[in-house]
Design a protein around this motif. Structure first.
Motif, PDB file in Angstrom:
ATOM      1  N   GLN A  59      37.970 -47.702  12.741  1.00 42.53           N
ATOM      2  CA  GLN A  59      38.598 -48.703  11.905  1.00 42.53           C
ATOM      3  C   GLN A  59      37.893 -50.059  12.044  1.00 42.53           C
ATOM      4  O   GLN A  59      37.751 -50.793  11.061  1.00 42.53           O
ATOM      5  N   LYS A  60      37.466 -50.387  13.265  1.00 42.34           N
ATOM      6  CA  LYS A  60      36.756 -51.641  13.474  1.00 42.34           C
ATOM      7  C   LYS A  60      35.443 -51.652  12.697  1.00 42.34           C
ATOM      8  O   LYS A  60      35.074 -52.672  12.094  1.00 42.34           O
ATOM      9  N   VAL A  61      34.750 -50.528  12.722  1.00 42.42           N
ATOM     10  CA  VAL A  61      33.471 -50.443  12.015  1.00 42.42           C
ATOM     11  C   VAL A  61      33.706 -50.494  10.510  1.00 42.42           C
ATOM     12  O   VAL A  61      32.996 -51.205   9.780  1.00 42.42           O
ATOM     13  N   TYR A  62      34.696 -49.739  10.030  1.00 43.31           N
ATOM     14  CA  TYR A  62      34.990 -49.757   8.594  1.00 43.31           C
ATOM     15  C   TYR A  62      35.359 -51.165   8.142  1.00 43.31           C
ATOM     16  O   TYR A  62      34.960 -51.609   7.050  1.00 43.31           O
ATOM     17  N   SER A  63      36.123 -51.872   8.976  1.00 45.09           N
ATOM     18  CA  SER A  63      36.504 -53.236   8.638  1.00 45.09           C
ATOM     19  C   SER A  63      35.283 -54.139   8.547  1.00 45.09           C
ATOM     20  O   SER A  63      35.176 -54.981   7.639  1.00 45.09           O
ATOM     21  N   GLU A  64      34.340 -53.955   9.471  1.00 49.94           N
ATOM     22  CA  GLU A  64      33.126 -54.773   9.458  1.00 49.94           C
ATOM     23  C   GLU A  64      32.268 -54.471   8.229  1.00 49.94           C
ATOM     24  O   GLU A  64      31.735 -55.385   7.587  1.00 49.94           O
ATOM     25  N   ILE A  65      32.145 -53.193   7.879  1.00 48.20           N
ATOM     26  CA  ILE A  65      31.387 -52.836   6.676  1.00 48.20           C
ATOM     27  C   ILE A  65      32.067 -53.408   5.439  1.00 48.20           C
ATOM     28  O   ILE A  65      31.404 -53.914   4.519  1.00 48.20           O
ATOM     29  N   GLY A  66      33.399 -53.347   5.411  1.00 50.29           N
ATOM     30  CA  GLY A  66      34.138 -53.914   4.290  1.00 50.29           C
ATOM     31  C   GLY A  66      33.938 -55.414   4.180  1.00 50.29           C
ATOM     32  O   GLY A  66      33.827 -55.962   3.071  1.00 50.29           O
ATOM     33  N   ARG A  67      33.890 -56.085   5.319  1.00 46.43           N
ATOM     34  CA  ARG A  67      33.661 -57.533   5.310  1.00 46.43           C
ATOM     35  C   ARG A  67      32.285 -57.854   4.730  1.00 46.43           C
ATOM     36  O   ARG A  67      32.130 -58.784   3.929  1.00 46.43           O
ATOM     37  N   ILE A  68      31.287 -57.058   5.122  1.00 47.51           N
ATOM     38  CA  ILE A  68      29.929 -57.274   4.602  1.00 47.51           C
ATOM     39  C   ILE A  68      29.891 -57.008   3.094  1.00 47.51           C
ATOM     40  O   ILE A  68      29.285 -57.760   2.332  1.00 47.51           O
ATOM     41  N   ARG A  69      30.555 -55.938   2.680  1.00 44.60           N
ATOM     42  CA  ARG A  69      30.583 -55.603   1.252  1.00 44.60           C
ATOM     43  C   ARG A  69      31.217 -56.728   0.442  1.00 44.60           C
ATOM     44  O   ARG A  69      30.715 -57.099  -0.623  1.00 44.60           O
ATOM     45  N   SER A  70      32.300 -57.288   0.968  1.00 42.95           N
ATOM     46  CA  SER A  70      32.970 -58.385   0.272  1.00 42.95           C
ATOM     47  C   SER A  70      32.098 -59.631   0.257  1.00 42.95           C
ATOM     48  O   SER A  70      31.980 -60.321  -0.766  1.00 42.95           O
ATOM     49  N   MET A  71      31.479 -59.934   1.389  1.00 47.83           N
ATOM     50  CA  MET A  71      30.656 -61.133   1.512  1.00 47.83           C
ATOM     51  C   MET A  71      29.429 -61.076   0.606  1.00 47.83           C
ATOM     52  O   MET A  71      28.959 -62.101   0.109  1.00 47.83           O
ATOM     53  N   THR A  72      28.917 -59.858   0.369  1.00 45.85           N
ATOM     54  CA  THR A  72      27.702 -59.703  -0.441  1.00 45.85           C
ATOM     55  C   THR A  72      28.001 -59.213  -1.857  1.00 45.85           C
ATOM     56  O   THR A  72      27.079 -58.848  -2.592  1.00 45.85           O
ATOM     57  N   ARG A  96      28.882 -41.264   2.374  1.00 45.82           N
ATOM     58  CA  ARG A  96      29.778 -40.938   1.266  1.00 45.82           C
ATOM     59  C   ARG A  96      30.833 -42.013   1.047  1.00 45.82           C
ATOM     60  O   ARG A  96      31.280 -42.223  -0.084  1.00 45.82           O
ATOM     61  N   ARG A  97      31.196 -42.704   2.112  1.00 45.01           N
ATOM     62  CA  ARG A  97      32.271 -43.684   2.000  1.00 45.01           C
ATOM     63  C   ARG A  97      31.766 -45.077   1.612  1.00 45.01           C
ATOM     64  O   ARG A  97      32.481 -45.828   0.948  1.00 45.01           O
ATOM     65  N   PHE A  98      30.538 -45.414   2.022  1.00 42.61           N
ATOM     66  CA  PHE A  98      30.034 -46.773   1.795  1.00 42.61           C
ATOM     67  C   PHE A  98      28.648 -46.714   1.164  1.00 42.61           C
ATOM     68  O   PHE A  98      27.688 -46.269   1.802  1.00 42.61           O
ATOM     69  N   SER A  99      28.537 -47.202  -0.069  1.00 42.14           N
ATOM     70  CA  SER A  99      27.269 -47.113  -0.793  1.00 42.14           C
ATOM     71  C   SER A  99      26.176 -47.962  -0.158  1.00 42.14           C
ATOM     72  O   SER A  99      24.985 -47.644  -0.274  1.00 42.14           O
TER      73      SER A  99
END
Length: 473
Positions: A59-72, A96-99
């Motif tokens: 969950q921590k990693v998914y949250s970090e990837i989501g933050r990067i996706r939002s920021m970019t 599959r989950r994160f492009s």
């Protein structure tokens, strides 16, 4: 082709910090430019070095990837690379989950990660996974950029402070050197053997060469790293050398002022290693020795292969050869089946030893481990209450011991200027031999080579909860 700017985010232990540091140096040597934490949004390559030891790591990693996706703004030109234990555990599912994720690499795969990132920077449609375990330790390219910008790996959990020092290349006063990878112990609660693989020891000359390289670049202190450093060589690697033999070889290197190692396992702590603390002045009088539990019944369920008596024998032997040595430890509270009596045995053992510090956590299931199948789990509220009691004792004991150091004269290895100096004063941060942080008010002339890496005789004048203050003599 995307730009060659990158930002590295690190979760977890000192080994992860060291891996991120090496990866950063390797990318710089290939012409990439690191972006510091305060400008992380400017990067087009993000590297997340992950840890799965504690609760909810995915969950921590998914949250970090989501933050990067939002920021970019989910820009397809942005490249996200996920490495470390969670990458090994989750694998290609991340694609599959994160492009934006186009590289996943595990503990062994990191050696090929710089080349993979270089390749991916030129091909937007490509995806690469480096998840295979190797039978032997894979040596990494040793990159030593002449000029390293002060943009150390960002620590999402505050563990990369040491990397901030090490990343300065030629002036680094402290350095980490990995001597092995993986673990063969299979403690019932631990996921490390599954995500970092079986134990593989480096060749001694490779370790010594890396130590020499750090010393040539200004390091005065070296910390040898491994999941269980004192089992070095027991896997058939290590050139037939034991950990203690390697320790003596490193201790002989010219220019080395202090030598440390983490983390040893009590079951493999040989008498000759204890003897080394009495024979090697360069070996720092501080040891992190995981206890995990003070209850023999719980230690057996954990698969730790030692009991309380064996642990206390090690402690007493260490203090006999090195009086004044400071010890720290790891503790798991609320392990399945732990009773109040078991917990009190742990607390009493900690009091008997007198640990200067401890990393203590409530037990959490790790997927695939034996303990995750145990049915007698402890109610979380009960476990948290026990943890609070343990940490309260630790806080008060450590605070009392730190205050007792007031007036002592110690040698402080200076690492960096204090971020909040008093007006008109020169204050630097560093560590004394037992590993305590000290803020030193400097009064003498600056050495020819500068304050960084200087070892300064210091009188301790005051104690804070997690550090000391002192004045240069």
């Amino acid at each position: 082709m995307i730009s060659r700017t990158f930002h590295c985010i690190t979760f977890g232990c000192q080994m992860n910090v060291n891996d991120s540091d090496w990866l950063t140096r390797s990318l710089i040597a290939r012409g990439f430019t690191p972006v510091p934490p305060d400008r992380s949004g400017e990067a087009e390559i993000y590297i997340i070095n992950t840890c799965s030891v504690r609760d909810k790591p995915e969950q921590k990693v998914y949250s970090e990837i989501g933050r990067i996706r939002s920021m970019t703004n989910d820009d397809p030109a942005v490249l996200v690379c996920v490495g470390g234990c969670v990458a090994q555990q989750v694998g290609r599912k991340l694609f599959r989950r994160f492009s934006q994720v186009r590289l996943v690499f595990g503990a062994d795969g990191i050696a090929q990660a710089p080349a993979a990132i270089e390749k991916l920077a030129g091909k937007r449609s490509l995806r690469i996974s480096l998840l295979d375990f190797e039978e032997q330790y894979t040596e990494r390219e040793q990159a030593w950029p002449d000029a390293v910008p002060d943009a150390a790996p960002d620590a999402a959990n505050g563990t990369a402070d040491a990397a901030n020092v090490q990343m300065r290349g030629r002036q680094a006063p402290s350095a980490f050197v990995s001597i092995m990878q993986g673990c063969d112990n299979f403690c019932t609660y631990c996921i490390v053997p599954y995500v970092r693989g079986r134990q593989k020891s480096r060749e001694p000359e490779a370790v010594l060469d890396e130590c020499r390289a750090w010393l040539a670049r200004g390091a005065r202190e070296i910390t040898l790293l491994g999941q269980n450093v004192n089992s070095f060589g027991q896997d058939g690697g290590g050139g037939g050398m034991s950990f203690t033999q390697l320790l003596y070889r490193v201790a002989e290197l010219p220019g080395l002022a202090r030598l440390r190692f983490v983390t040893p396992h009590p079951k493999d702590l040989a008498p000759e290693l204890i003897t080394a603390f009495g024979e090697l002045p360069v070996l720092a009088p501080r040891l992190h020795l995981p206890l995990q539990s003070g209850s023999d019944r719980i230690l057996e369920r954990m698969g730790r292969k030692y009991d309380r008596a064996r642990y206390m024998d090690i402690v007493n032997s260490l203090r006999a050869v090195r009086p004044g040595i400071h010890l720290s430890t790891d503790i798991i509270v609320g392990f399945p089946g732990e009773t109040e009596e078991d917990f009190l045995e742990t607390l009493h053992c900690m009091q008997d030893v007198g640990f200067m510090g401890s990393f203590s956590f409530v037990y959490s299931d790790r997927p695939g481990t034996r303990a995750s199948l145990f049915t007698d789990k402890i109610d979380r509220a009960v476990a948290l209450e026990r943890l609070a009691r343990l940490q309260d004792w630790q806080y008060n004991y450590a605070w009392e011991q730190l205050r007792g150091l007031t007036g002592e004269i110690v040698d402080v290895l200076l690492e960096e200027p204090s971020p909040k100096p008093q007006e008109g004063e020169i204050i630097w941060q560093g560590k004394e031999p037992r590993g305590h942080s000290v803020n030193v008010r400097l009064t003498g002339p600056e050495p020819e080579g500068g304050w960084m890496g200087a070892i300064v005789p210091t009188r301790i004048t005051a104690a804070a909860m997690h550090s000391l203050r002192g004045e240069q003599l």
